[in-house]
Design an enzyme around this catalytic site. Structure first.
Site, mmCIF file in Angstrom:
data_model
loop_
_atom_site.group_PDB
_atom_site.id
_atom_site.type_symbol
_atom_site.label_atom_id
_atom_site.label_comp_id
_atom_site.label_asym_id
_atom_site.label_seq_id
_atom_site.Cartn_x
_atom_site.Cartn_y
_atom_site.Cartn_z
ATOM 1 N N ALA A 178 82.655 74.175 -34.512
ATOM 2 C CA ALA A 178 81.524 75.177 -34.378
ATOM 3 C C ALA A 178 82.006 75.989 -33.216
ATOM 4 O O ALA A 178 82.543 75.657 -32.028
ATOM 5 C CB ALA A 178 80.461 74.238 -33.699
ATOM 6 N N ALA A 179 81.487 77.326 -33.316
ATOM 7 C CA ALA A 179 82.187 78.276 -32.190
ATOM 8 C C ALA A 179 80.885 79.198 -31.940
ATOM 9 O O ALA A 179 79.741 79.111 -32.147
ATOM 10 C CB ALA A 179 83.349 78.943 -32.762
ATOM 11 N N SER A 180 81.141 80.404 -31.224
ATOM 12 C CA SER A 180 80.176 81.064 -30.650
ATOM 13 C C SER A 180 79.330 81.896 -31.724
ATOM 14 O O SER A 180 78.075 82.449 -31.534
ATOM 15 C CB SER A 180 80.665 81.980 -29.775
ATOM 16 O OG SER A 180 81.587 82.836 -30.155
ATOM 17 N N GLY A 182 79.675 81.169 -35.399
ATOM 18 C CA GLY A 182 79.306 80.335 -36.654
ATOM 19 C C GLY A 182 79.942 79.000 -36.410
ATOM 20 O O GLY A 182 80.611 78.507 -35.630
ATOM 21 N N GLN A 183 79.454 78.025 -37.558
ATOM 22 C CA GLN A 183 80.410 76.873 -37.807
ATOM 23 C C GLN A 183 80.704 76.588 -39.199
ATOM 24 O O GLN A 183 80.290 77.263 -40.216
ATOM 25 C CB GLN A 183 79.243 75.730 -37.193
ATOM 26 C CG GLN A 183 77.857 75.627 -37.887
ATOM 27 C CD GLN A 183 76.975 74.906 -37.037
ATOM 28 O OE1 GLN A 183 76.693 75.036 -36.113
ATOM 29 N NE2 GLN A 183 76.235 74.002 -37.841
ATOM 30 N N VAL A 184 81.597 75.528 -39.576
ATOM 31 C CA VAL A 184 82.034 75.289 -40.708
ATOM 32 C C VAL A 184 81.741 73.890 -41.165
ATOM 33 O O VAL A 184 81.738 72.835 -40.365
ATOM 34 C CB VAL A 184 83.724 75.489 -40.467
ATOM 35 C CG1 VAL A 184 84.130 75.257 -41.728
ATOM 36 C CG2 VAL A 184 83.809 76.941 -40.196
ATOM 37 N N LYS A 198 81.687 78.619 -44.011
ATOM 38 C CA LYS A 198 81.383 78.786 -42.730
ATOM 39 C C LYS A 198 80.005 79.507 -42.789
ATOM 40 O O LYS A 198 79.908 80.623 -43.599
ATOM 41 C CB LYS A 198 82.464 79.976 -42.208
ATOM 42 C CG LYS A 198 82.226 80.544 -40.936
ATOM 43 C CD LYS A 198 83.388 80.794 -40.012
ATOM 44 C CE LYS A 198 84.016 82.279 -40.635
ATOM 45 N NZ LYS A 198 85.167 82.796 -39.632
ATOM 46 N N ASP A 331 94.731 86.555 -34.178
ATOM 47 C CA ASP A 331 94.588 85.497 -33.186
ATOM 48 C C ASP A 331 94.940 83.966 -33.836
ATOM 49 O O ASP A 331 94.507 83.290 -34.177
ATOM 50 C CB ASP A 331 92.980 85.107 -33.391
ATOM 51 C CG ASP A 331 92.507 84.333 -32.291
ATOM 52 O OD1 ASP A 331 92.958 84.009 -31.417
ATOM 53 O OD2 ASP A 331 91.517 83.775 -32.511
#
Length: 558
Positions: A178-180, A182-184, A198, A331
């Protein structure tokens, strides 16, 4: 009985044939849907390209919402800048800079996804912020608690236009990340394949759009405040540049296109694997891609020798991305790379990509040559040509600062000459003098910094610069477009061959997998026999060879 058996066999055969036909038809339909979805995705524009005028039209009618969010943003930033101004007035800004940098990072982290992404982008902008701030911003984490499954699954169904159970056999209930933005989730298709799904956070685009609008509105006032700190920055341009980048990142169709282009360019590299995109299950806010089983390259389960091999593969692949094709993964941190059981390295998450034009790639290689030669006047002139320094700037002070700050590339120890050290020293200069860094350069700086951090975690003795030099040597010796850097590197200003430098280049180039000695010999011969300085080079080369032969003869008779 025989007739009955034959009849039964025939019926079974006909039934099998019909089943096979249905299976073939079903598979063909799925393939057709995939192709159609792929064509549609490739032809689609970015979902909502950043448009400041459109943002002005939309948010000028939402005055209450904008005012509330404006207060949440402007109050902590204004208070922070006031502290920095007081530090300047009291003459204690350098001493308090580390403390202020931590405060700045805390403010950024508290303001939501747009600011977290902005802070991560600023962490590679030494032309905008001093090193202490860059160091703190590099600590920003994009890991935040997941949002509820009910919301996530509703977004998936809304985007795909069908109930989830018609396309997915099952989806595991706990997100794997989970990130800023979206999430997987891990899921399984009806056909059995494991996939990564995602899904974008609810209202993510709206929140980011409003924050960028407010930042753009505040940029004028903030620029005036920053001028009191003796810094002249065009913050509005910085905000607009960031808006363009983050709008591309939140479009998952664009991420899918990035992944496919990356696979086309680098999928044939034997150490690299790029997951497949399932286009019929991919939309603006949902991305479905092949699930990859693997471990991070820093995992204790991997042998040290295997970690070192993979780090070398990442670095060499990244160099080719940046300096050959120009399209690169910006990245490559540990969570975006997985070591597979067959020894290959899988790239994940293609939201943050960048591109370098051909003339910019050659400019970067030329800059390396000037650093090797310690010709900082030529390096400054190159920075002017590339647009890093405004034309008409007195480059004398910058030249002296570079000479004092940067070590001798060929003679420096590993500790003195690594990416972090070079970025830090260049950053000090770029903050002090009027540098403006283009997006591709800051993406490269970020990429190399992330790579070296990952490499050192996997292998404490690894240094990117040591690993990159053979590749650069090979390029300089074999690329016909790099004759000027070759001349600068191999010949001194009087035209004499630097024999030890040439030998060092050849030895390093020979360590690369694709070293082409015939191409190098052909290019070097062409360079000597032709070109504007060919006659001078040949004359000095003949003199050098004669001197060496005379020396050999004298040694023989003494």
């Amino acid at each position: 009985l025989a007739a009955g058996t034959e009849s039964a066999n025939a019926r079974a055969a006909r039934k099998g044939s019909r089943t096979a036909k249905r299976s073939t038809f079903t598979m063909s339909r799925e393939e057709l849907q995939e192709q159609q979805a792929q064509r549609a995705a490739k032809s689609a524009a970015v979902a909502t390209p950043y448009d400041p005028l459109e943002a002005e039209r939309v948010y000028s009618m939402r005055t209450v919402d904008v005012w509330k969010r404006d207060m949440e943003i402007s109050v902590p930033f204004t208070a922070f800048l006031a502290k920095v101004l007081v530090d300047f007035e009291r003459g204690v800004e350098p001493q308090n800079r580390k403390v202020r940098a931590r405060e700045f990072m805390t403010i950024i982290a508290s303001l939501g996804p747009a600011f977290i992404k902005a802070g991560q982008a600023l962490s590679s902008r030494p032309d905008l912020l001093p090193p202490e701030y860059l160091s703190e911003l590099q600590k920003l984490q994009d890991d935040i608690p997941p949002f509820p499954n009910e919301q996530a699954f509703a977004i998936i169904e809304q985007e795909l236009g069908v109930p989830m159970d018609t396309v997915f056999d099952r989806v595991e209930p706990v997100p794997v990340a989970a990130a800023s933005i979206g999430q997987v989730y891990k899921g399984f298709l009806k056909t059995g394949e494991a996939v990564a799904i995602k899904v974008q956070r609810p209202e993510c685009e709206g929140i980011i759009a409003m924050d960028i609008y407010i930042l753009r509105q505040l940029s004028g006032a903030l620029s005036q405040l920053i001028k009191l700190l003796r810094r002249d920055l065009d913050l509005q341009s910085v905000v607009e540049e960031f808006g363009k980048l983050i709008y591309e990142e939140i479009d998952y169709l664009q991420e899918g296109r990035n992944a496919e282009r990356f696979a086309e360019l680098y999928g044939s590299v034997k150490e690299i694997y790029v997951p497949r995109i399932y286009w019929r299950l991919t939309r603006r806010k949902v991305l479905t891609m092949e699930w990859i089983d693997g471990v991070r390259i820093t995992s204790p389960s991997l042998a040290v020798s295997e970690k070192s091999r993979m780090v070398r593969a990442i670095v060499q692949c990244s160099l080719r991305q940046m300096l050959e094709k120009g399209f690169f993964h910006a990245d490559p941190h540990g969570g975006n790379l997985l070591a597979m059981s067959d020894g290959r390295l899988a790239y994940l998450d293609f939201g943050m990509m960048s591109e370098v034009e051909a003339f910019q790639r050659y400019g970067i290689l030329e800059a390396v040559v000037h650093m090797v030669n310690r010709d900082f006047r030529a390096l400054c002139e190159l920075y002017v040509r590339l647009g890093f320094i405004p034309e008409g700037t007195d480059i004398g002070p910058i030249e002296r600062a570079l000479a004092d700050a940067l070590p001798d590339v060929l003679g420096a120890s590993v500790e003195d000459f690594n990416i972090a050290s070079v970025i830090s020293k260049l950053g000090d200069i770029m903050y002090k003098f009027p540098f403006t860094l283009p997006p591709y350069y800051t993406a490269i700086v970020r990429c190399l910094g992330v790579l070296e951090g990952l490499a050192i975690q996997a292998d404490g003795q690894f240094r990117i610069i040591n690993n990159a030099y053979p590749y650069i040597a090979s390029r300089v010796l074999t690329d016909p477009n790099l004759q000027k850097p070759l001349r600068l590197m191999v010949f001194d200003p009087d035209g004499h061959v630097r024999w030890s430098r040439l030998e060092d280049l050849i030895q390093n180039a020979a360590d690369t997998d694709d070293w082409d000695v015939q191409q190098a010999a052909s290019l070097f011969s062409e360079f000597i026999l032709s070109g504007p300085n060919g006659a001078t080079v040949r004359r000095y080369l003949a003199a050098d060879v004669t001197r060496m032969l005379d020396s050999v003869g004298l040694d023989t008779y003494t």
